[in-house]
Design an enzyme around this catalytic site. Sequence first.
Site, PDB file in Angstrom:
ATOM      1  N   HIS A 307       0.844  -1.188   0.000  1.00 34.96           N
ATOM      2  CA  HIS A 307       0.000   0.000   0.000  1.00 34.96           C
ATOM      3  C   HIS A 307       0.881   1.240   0.000  1.00 34.96           C
ATOM      4  CE1 HIS A 307      -3.173   2.833   1.056  1.00 34.96           C
ATOM      5  NE2 HIS A 307      -3.998   1.905   0.608  1.00 34.96           N
ATOM      6  N   ASP A 365      -7.956  -5.510   0.068  1.00 29.10           N
ATOM      7  CA  ASP A 365      -8.429  -6.261  -1.092  1.00 29.10           C
ATOM      8  C   ASP A 365      -8.051  -7.731  -1.059  1.00 29.10           C
ATOM      9  OD1 ASP A 365      -9.723  -4.170  -2.256  1.00 29.10           O
ATOM     10  OD2 ASP A 365      -7.910  -3.408  -3.215  1.00 29.10           O
TER      11      ASP A 365
HETATM   12  N1  CMC Z   1       4.283  -7.393  -4.889  1.00 32.25           N
HETATM   13  C1  CMC Z   1       5.628  -7.357  -5.037  1.00 32.25           C
HETATM   14  N2  CMC Z   1       6.375  -6.263  -4.859  1.00 32.25           N
HETATM   15  C2  CMC Z   1       5.739  -5.122  -4.533  1.00 32.25           C
HETATM   16  C3  CMC Z   1       4.352  -5.083  -4.340  1.00 32.25           C
HETATM   17  C4  CMC Z   1       3.615  -6.273  -4.523  1.00 32.25           C
HETATM   18  N3  CMC Z   1       2.293  -6.294  -4.367  1.00 32.25           N
HETATM   19  N4  CMC Z   1       3.980  -3.830  -4.020  1.00 32.25           N
HETATM   20  C5  CMC Z   1       5.108  -3.106  -3.975  1.00 32.25           C
HETATM   21  N5  CMC Z   1       6.177  -3.885  -4.285  1.00 32.25           N
HETATM   22  C6  CMC Z   1       7.568  -3.458  -4.311  1.00 32.25           C
HETATM   23  C7  CMC Z   1       7.893  -2.664  -5.561  1.00 32.25           C
HETATM   24  O1  CMC Z   1       8.363  -3.483  -6.603  1.00 32.25           O
HETATM   25  C8  CMC Z   1       8.930  -1.704  -5.054  1.00 32.25           C
HETATM   26  O2  CMC Z   1      10.156  -2.379  -5.016  1.00 32.25           O
HETATM   27  P1  CMC Z   1      11.548  -1.550  -5.321  1.00 32.25           P
HETATM   28  O3  CMC Z   1      11.654  -0.534  -4.216  1.00 32.25           O
HETATM   29  O4  CMC Z   1      12.591  -2.609  -5.269  1.00 32.25           O
HETATM   30  O5  CMC Z   1      11.384  -0.920  -6.658  1.00 32.25           O
HETATM   31  C9  CMC Z   1       8.536  -1.425  -3.599  1.00 32.25           C
HETATM   32  O6  CMC Z   1       7.764  -2.587  -3.192  1.00 32.25           O
HETATM   33  C10 CMC Z   1       7.672  -0.179  -3.440  1.00 32.25           C
HETATM   34  O7  CMC Z   1       6.587  -0.256  -4.348  1.00 32.25           O
HETATM   35  P2  CMC Z   1       5.970   1.004  -5.082  1.00 32.25           P
HETATM   36  O8  CMC Z   1       5.301   0.559  -6.344  1.00 32.25           O
HETATM   37  O9  CMC Z   1       6.993   2.099  -5.204  1.00 32.25           O
HETATM   38  O10 CMC Z   1       4.898   1.455  -4.015  1.00 32.25           O
HETATM   39  P3  CMC Z   1       3.642   2.339  -4.295  1.00 32.25           P
HETATM   40  O11 CMC Z   1       3.335   3.017  -3.010  1.00 32.25           O
HETATM   41  O12 CMC Z   1       3.839   3.209  -5.482  1.00 32.25           O
HETATM   42  O13 CMC Z   1       2.506   1.277  -4.680  1.00 32.25           O
HETATM   43  C11 CMC Z   1       0.658  -0.199  -4.605  1.00 32.25           C
HETATM   44  C12 CMC Z   1       1.482   0.872  -3.853  1.00 32.25           C
HETATM   45  C13 CMC Z   1      -0.600  -0.508  -3.799  1.00 32.25           C
HETATM   46  C14 CMC Z   1       0.213   0.358  -5.980  1.00 32.25           C
HETATM   47  C15 CMC Z   1       1.542  -1.463  -4.777  1.00 32.25           C
HETATM   48  O14 CMC Z   1       1.911  -1.976  -3.518  1.00 32.25           O
HETATM   49  C16 CMC Z   1       0.843  -2.555  -5.607  1.00 32.25           C
HETATM   50  O15 CMC Z   1       0.891  -2.499  -6.840  1.00 32.25           O
HETATM   51  N6  CMC Z   1       0.152  -3.538  -4.919  1.00 32.25           N
HETATM   52  C17 CMC Z   1      -0.624  -4.532  -5.614  1.00 32.25           C
HETATM   53  C18 CMC Z   1      -1.974  -3.943  -6.010  1.00 32.25           C
HETATM   54  C19 CMC Z   1      -2.919  -3.801  -4.843  1.00 32.25           C
HETATM   55  O16 CMC Z   1      -3.089  -4.722  -4.039  1.00 32.25           O
HETATM   56  N7  CMC Z   1      -3.587  -2.628  -4.761  1.00 32.25           N
HETATM   57  C20 CMC Z   1      -4.615  -2.363  -3.748  1.00 32.25           C
HETATM   58  C21 CMC Z   1      -4.243  -1.276  -2.795  1.00 32.25           C
HETATM   59  S1  CMC Z   1      -5.389  -1.256  -1.391  1.00 32.25           S
HETATM   60  C22 CMC Z   1      -6.909  -0.759  -2.039  1.00 32.25           C
HETATM   61  C23 CMC Z   1      -6.904   0.605  -2.609  1.00 32.25           C
HETATM   62  O17 CMC Z   1      -6.505   1.548  -1.907  1.00 32.25           O
HETATM   63  O18 CMC Z   1      -7.354   0.761  -3.736  1.00 32.25           O
END
Ligand code: CMC
Length: 430
Positions: A307, A365
């Site tokens: 998240h 989720d």
């Molecule tokens: N699986 C594997 N690696 C992950 C994941 C994941 N689900 N989420 C983040 N990472 C890694 C990512 O690769 C990155 O690694 P590095 O620093 O080595 O590049 C690090 O963790 C930080 O990730 P980020 O993409 O910079 O983080 P963000 O804050 O931009 O993204 C997120 C948050 C929710 C989009 C992301 O965690 C994700 O894509 N999760 C899966 C989708 C999901 O479950 N979304 C629902 C969110 S809750 C409901 C809502 O609010 O809508």
Amino acid sequence: MAETRSATLTIDGKSYELPIHSPTAGPDVLDIRKLYAQANVFTYDPGFTSTAACDSTITFIDGDEGILTHRGYPIDQLAAESHFLEVCYLLLYGDLPSKEELDQFEGIITRHTMIHEQMHYFFRGFRRDSHPMATMVGVVGAMSAFYHDSTDVNDQKQREIASHRLIAKMPTIAAMAYKYSIGQPFMYPRNELDYASNFLHMCFAVPAEDYKVDPILSRAMDRIFTLHADHEQNASTSTVRLASSSGANPFACIAAGIACLWGPAHGGANQACLEMLREIGTVDRIPEYIERAKDRNDPFRLMGFGHRVYKNFDPRAKVMKASADEVLDLMGIQNNPTLQVAKELERIALEDDYFQDKKLYPNVDFYSGIILDAMGFPTSMFTPIFAVARTVGWISQWKEQLADPQLKIGRPRQLYLGDKLRDYVDISRR
Ligand code: CMC
């Protein structure tokens, strides 16, 4: 906003004072509004990871502590002791209602649940296999063509009517999108049912026989709505605020929010998560998927994990997990393969260094999809249900924004890295 402190920014030997605002809770905020005018520089923050785009009194999140409050009340207390329409009132009006206020509010919402009869024809214009989110974006946007008496955003009364209409009609629209997609007749709303039971009835009843809503399922549905009601300045809420900043009508703004919510990184994650669990299929394949999630060269991510704000357990996920157990018990499906994969995946990921180091915990989720699946919803309905619940959050934030005397059209700036000025070249000379 009273500020007593400031920060000094020095650029090329010249100093600029930036006021620091202290919030009720959360980190201090540097006020950079005059920076461009004074120093001729922009700030750069793609994805808004360090930028507050507005002030708000509705929802607070402490991502490190795993805290979520609405108007100061913790989400776990609201989920355990309140119910969705009371939380709607709280979000919209700032305080818990008295008995009379709640009765009146519930009466208004209940009596606005039917949609204009002509809108039924609008539904029939969609292909049967349309995703219900596609139908919802279209139908909600089209509400501005049907409810002309609540599109003037400068009229406080019209804003109020639009708010009630959207909260009341969203379950009807989502249920109709579902019924249409499976070729069943639309079920009209029933005023004797509460908000969650009415939604279940419109989704699962058919005219040919009686349908009794199970109180445990209704409670679980209500809790899913409550847990998704608002979440501060997330992507879809910010989309609603940005759309509204131009003065667009409320139905157009909420349709924009629904469109944004649909993405798999946001509200679409519940559908993507269950599809991922099914794709994994059996417990022995989990390590392969964990390795893929950790591989920087593989775009695969564990859906339902991570998240932007929560770097500790998502407090909504805790409540949702308990609710999942209740529903699965009732449905007698404690041991289906998807659930086994979910439980084992959660266990392995929580113990894995990669997920621990990056503070990736199961989010709301991860569990909501499991409950909705057990209730009999197809995966395509997961995000529409999120949209039903989040409507009140979008509306509350929209109302707050329109009442703000500082309202300005949202207009981010950019760091331009394209070509410098050059002369047009005729096509014969390229
Ligand atoms: N699986 C594997 N690696 C992950 C994941 C994941 N689900 N989420 C983040 N990472 C890694 C990512 O690769 C990155 O690694 P590095 O620093 O080595 O590049 C690090 O963790 C930080 O990730 P980020 O993409 O910079 O983080 P963000 O804050 O931009 O993204 C997120 C948050 C929710 C989009 C992301 O965690 C994700 O894509 N999760 C899966 C989708 C999901 O479950 N979304 C629902 C969110 S809750 C409901 C809502 O609010 O809508």
